[in-house]
Design a protein around this motif. Structure first.
Motif, PDB file in Angstrom:
ATOM      1  N   PRO A 136       0.904  -1.009  -0.075  1.00 50.76           N
ATOM      2  CA  PRO A 136      -0.073   0.054  -0.023  1.00 50.76           C
ATOM      3  C   PRO A 136       0.769   1.372   0.152  1.00 50.76           C
ATOM      4  O   PRO A 136       0.479   2.406  -0.695  1.00 50.76           O
ATOM      5  CB  PRO A 136      -0.858  -0.163   1.253  1.00 50.76           C
ATOM      6  N   ASP A 139       3.217   1.223  -3.516  1.00 57.65           N
ATOM      7  CA  ASP A 139       2.367   1.525  -4.613  1.00 57.65           C
ATOM      8  C   ASP A 139       2.137   2.980  -4.670  1.00 57.65           C
ATOM      9  O   ASP A 139       2.137   3.622  -5.870  1.00 57.65           O
ATOM     10  CB  ASP A 139       1.260   0.645  -4.675  1.00 57.65           C
ATOM     11  N   LYS A 140       1.943   3.618  -3.741  1.00 53.24           N
ATOM     12  CA  LYS A 140       1.598   5.088  -3.754  1.00 53.24           C
ATOM     13  C   LYS A 140       3.042   5.843  -4.206  1.00 53.24           C
ATOM     14  O   LYS A 140       2.721   6.941  -4.821  1.00 53.24           O
ATOM     15  CB  LYS A 140       0.907   5.528  -2.390  1.00 53.24           C
ATOM     16  N   PHE A 143       3.175   5.333  -7.769  1.00 53.27           N
ATOM     17  CA  PHE A 143       2.067   6.274  -8.275  1.00 53.27           C
ATOM     18  C   PHE A 143       2.431   7.634  -8.356  1.00 53.27           C
ATOM     19  O   PHE A 143       2.370   8.412  -9.412  1.00 53.27           O
ATOM     20  CB  PHE A 143       0.788   5.866  -7.646  1.00 53.27           C
ATOM     21  N   ARG A 144       3.250   8.287  -7.464  1.00 53.38           N
ATOM     22  CA  ARG A 144       3.347   9.584  -7.419  1.00 53.38           C
ATOM     23  C   ARG A 144       4.674   9.599  -8.482  1.00 53.38           C
ATOM     24  O   ARG A 144       4.708  10.908  -9.141  1.00 53.38           O
ATOM     25  CB  ARG A 144       4.068  10.088  -6.113  1.00 53.38           C
ATOM     26  N   ALA A 537      -2.437  12.627  -4.212  1.00 54.22           N
ATOM     27  CA  ALA A 537      -3.464  11.786  -3.382  1.00 54.22           C
ATOM     28  C   ALA A 537      -4.933  11.663  -3.934  1.00 54.22           C
ATOM     29  O   ALA A 537      -5.488  10.776  -3.984  1.00 54.22           O
ATOM     30  CB  ALA A 537      -3.599  12.515  -1.999  1.00 54.22           C
ATOM     31  N   GLY A 540      -4.955   9.456  -6.643  1.00 54.44           N
ATOM     32  CA  GLY A 540      -4.957   8.124  -5.997  1.00 54.44           C
ATOM     33  C   GLY A 540      -6.219   7.703  -5.266  1.00 54.44           C
ATOM     34  O   GLY A 540      -6.409   6.709  -4.721  1.00 54.44           O
ATOM     35  N   GLN A 542      -7.626   9.036  -2.681  1.00 52.95           N
ATOM     36  CA  GLN A 542      -7.286   9.085  -1.067  1.00 52.95           C
ATOM     37  C   GLN A 542      -7.397  10.504  -0.632  1.00 52.95           C
ATOM     38  O   GLN A 542      -7.083  11.479  -1.493  1.00 52.95           O
ATOM     39  CB  GLN A 542      -5.827   8.558  -0.848  1.00 52.95           C
ATOM     40  N   ASP A 547       0.701   9.359   3.188  1.00 58.06           N
ATOM     41  CA  ASP A 547       1.214   7.892   2.453  1.00 58.06           C
ATOM     42  C   ASP A 547       1.901   8.403   1.239  1.00 58.06           C
ATOM     43  O   ASP A 547       2.354   7.240   0.613  1.00 58.06           O
ATOM     44  CB  ASP A 547       0.096   6.917   2.130  1.00 58.06           C
ATOM     45  N   PHE A 548       1.306   9.331   0.488  1.00 62.00           N
ATOM     46  CA  PHE A 548       2.083   9.658  -1.044  1.00 62.00           C
ATOM     47  C   PHE A 548       3.457  10.409  -0.448  1.00 62.00           C
ATOM     48  O   PHE A 548       4.007  10.778  -1.720  1.00 62.00           O
ATOM     49  CB  PHE A 548       1.251  10.460  -1.868  1.00 62.00           C
TER      50      PHE A 548
END
Ligand code: ASP
Length: 582
Positions: A136, A139-140, A143-144, A537, A540, A542, A547-548
């Motif tokens: 989790p 992956d973030k 993604f960023r 975020a 994503g 969220q 978390d990013f």
């Protein structure tokens, strides 16, 4: 060679190949005569198998000593798995291990490195490097990176040049406090960390760079509200020879590009509304327009009917909450208590149930008949089955309070859908904001923002009513970008500083370099900055930005992993001439 493949790579087609993998031990299942190991790296998980008969004894015995998160290297043959695992891409195969090297042992991790972990927030922050091993979080971050690459590629294609600007600078006013850094070589003097590269990007325009961008860290020493970081990242942009229309078009196109490539979502042209309209319709300058519940003003309908509470108020305003006429008395009372909490500070809430049979029931039935309430329903766009919530008081305050109610009700009704995207531009912001505490004007955006040309005369007569050539990009109730047309004339810039309460000397000392630069052929220019963490975020799906961010700070601005901030030793203090002689 540490590895021939990653742990996410091997498929059916690799069967019978000899491979070398390296990674972390996620899990060991030891059945005595048979051992299975899940080997993990950033790319995935591959199952290893060792058995008493086929695996060399030394290797088999060594495998028995492995613990969670040991770092190992294995050699083996790719074989077909008997029971396939459809949940992972490598689920068709496993590795029959013939060689094993322990590259490093590991202490038992303080929480499980699994998608669903048993570790609490604090513990995971303290051991953030272990948290990053979990999908989790990993992956973030990936993604960023993807979003950052899209931004870089897109803007580069549009002719923007990424230029780095310095971090050790002098204050740039964006409305927060500066973080400062003492200068050892210049006793008693300090750098400030940039709240944004604002002045530098403007100077780049004076320098003829034409189109600049930078994915850049900014630093603001603010009292931390939830989900704010003292250091955060912007996509900072500036352009020469452009008007507001150009900026809105280019950055709308960037946003559409991101929504399309990252989310596969196509959105129509972004609506544009003025600040005044946003406040009037939503009580908020960053409205979430994924759902209706627009404000309906009830002043003319609700006053003069004998309900004294309303008669004296500046504004009476309501919203229709879809399908909420079924709210029970208990639920409504709870809502009233909720708006009375100090965080919202409302006096109360008038409610009207517009029942599905067309009848009305309200908390003010004594004063208003059903014709009156029907008129309220029309004004708020209410349909049978809706619950109308009405607030009254000082106009600005009441709108803000009702906006909070609107967002809360939307949240409760599940109308704030993370996978739905509703961007819009808010334009024509006020230029100035009156600050009661200091009894002077502040720039609502920043001091370099140009007034609307037609409002320049107001600077002399009625500055509070002057509008700025400033715009915000809003997505799902969040401000994700903001910018303005800049002042490029040194006289207007000095006038602006004066309005903001700077003496000539102060303005000269702090911003002389900029006003001076404006004397050497400053072109018309404008720009915008996106809050990159927030944008990522939201894309994503969220709400929380933390978390990013690979290594975020907690709500007190601390990095609990490295334990910063921290005192420095006496020697350092002395060297910096910061030692207090108490
Ligand atoms: N520097 C501004 C900010 O950080 C953005 C801009 O005006 O371009 O909000």
């Amino acid at each position: 060679m540490y590895r021939s493949h990653t742990c996410g790579e091997l498929r059916h087609a690799h069967i019978n190949q000899t491979v070398t993998l390296a990674g972390w031990v996620q899990k060991v299942r030891d059945k005595g005569f048979m051992i299975w190991i899940d080997l993990r790296d950033r790319y995935g998980i591959t199952q290893l198998i060792l058995d008493e008969e086929r695996t060399p004894k030394a290797v088999f015995d060594l495998a028995k000593t492995l613990g969670r998160e040991f770092v190992i290297q294995v050699e083996g043959t790719v074989i077909e798995r008997e029971s396939k695992n459809k949940n992972i891409p490598t689920g068709d195969i496993e590795i029959m291990v013939s060689g094993l090297t322990v590259l490093n042992s590991a202490d038992l991790p303080p929480f499980t490195i699994e998608d669903q972990t048993d570790g609490g927030e604090d513990l995971r922050m303290k051991y953030r490097y272990l948290d990053i091993r979990r999908n989790p979080v990993k992956d973030k971050l990936m993604f960023r990176h993807r979003v950052a690459m899209e931004v870089r590629n897109y803007l580069s294609q549009q002719g923007f040049i990424e230029v780095e600007t310095p971090y050790l600078i002098k204050s740039t006013p964006e409305g927060a406090r500066d973080f400062v850094v003492p200068s050892r070589m210049n006793e008693g003097q300090f750098y400030a960390l940039p709240q944004s590269p604002q002045t530098f990007k403007q100077l780049l325009m004076v320098g003829g760079m034409d189109r600049y961008f930078q994915i850049v860290k900014c630093f603001r020493d603010e009292d931390l509200r939830a989900d704010r970081q003292p250091e955060f990242t912007q996509i900072d942009c500036e352009m020469t020879f452009v008007e507001q229309e150009d900026i809105l078009n280019i950055f709308e196109a960037l946003t559409k590009h991101l929504l399309k490539t990252i989310k596969g979502v196509e959105v129509d042209n972004f609506p544009r509304i003025s600040y005044a309209e946003a406040m009037q319709k939503y009580g908020n300058d960053k409205p979430d327009i994924r759902f209706g519940m627009e404000f309906g003003e009830l002043n003319t309908l609700a006053k003069g009917k004998g309900f004294n509470v309303f008669d004296a108020q500046e504004l009476i305003v309501g919203i229709a909450v879809p399908g909420a006429a079924e709210y029970t008395r208990k639920q409504i009372d709870a809502l009233i208590d909720w708006v009375k909490r100090p965080q919202i500070g409302a006096n109360g809430l008038v409610w009207v149930k517009y029942n599905t049979d067309g009848s009305f029931k309200s908390s003010v039935d004594k004063f208003y008949n059903s014709d009156d309430l029907f008129a309220w329903a029309e004004a708020t766009g209410s349909k049978p089955g809706d619950l109308i919530l009405v607030m009254a008081g000082d106009a600005h305050k009441t709108r803000t309070q009702l906006s909070t109610v609107r967002m809360e009700m939307a949240e409760r009704l599940g109308l704030r859908k993370p996978e739905e995207f509703a961007p819009l531009w808010v334009v024509d912001f006020p230029l100035l904001e009156w600050d009661e505490e200091t009894q002077r004007y502040h720039a609502m955006h920043h001091p370099f923002t140009s007034p609307k040309p037609e409002d320049i005369p107001l600077l002399e007569t009625d500055p509070g009513n002057a509008r700025a050539n400033a715009y915000d990009l809003v997505l799902n109730g969040n401000e994700i970008g903001g910018g303005s047309i800049r002042i490029h004339n040194s006289e207007l810039q000095s006038k602006m500083f004066k309005l903001l309460g700077f003496t000539h000397e102060q303005a000269e000392a702090q911003f002389g370099f900029l006003m001076n630069a404006f004397k050497y052929g400053a072109p018309p220019h404008a720009g915008i900055a996106f809050g990159f963490d927030r944008l990522v975020a939201i894309l994503g799906g969220q709400e929380s930005i933390r978390d990013f961010i690979a290594f975020p700070k907690n709500n007190s601005g601390r990095d609990v992993m490295i334990n910063a901030p921290a005192p420095i030793d006496d020697e350092q203090l002395e060297e910096l001439k910061l030692k207090l002689n108490l």
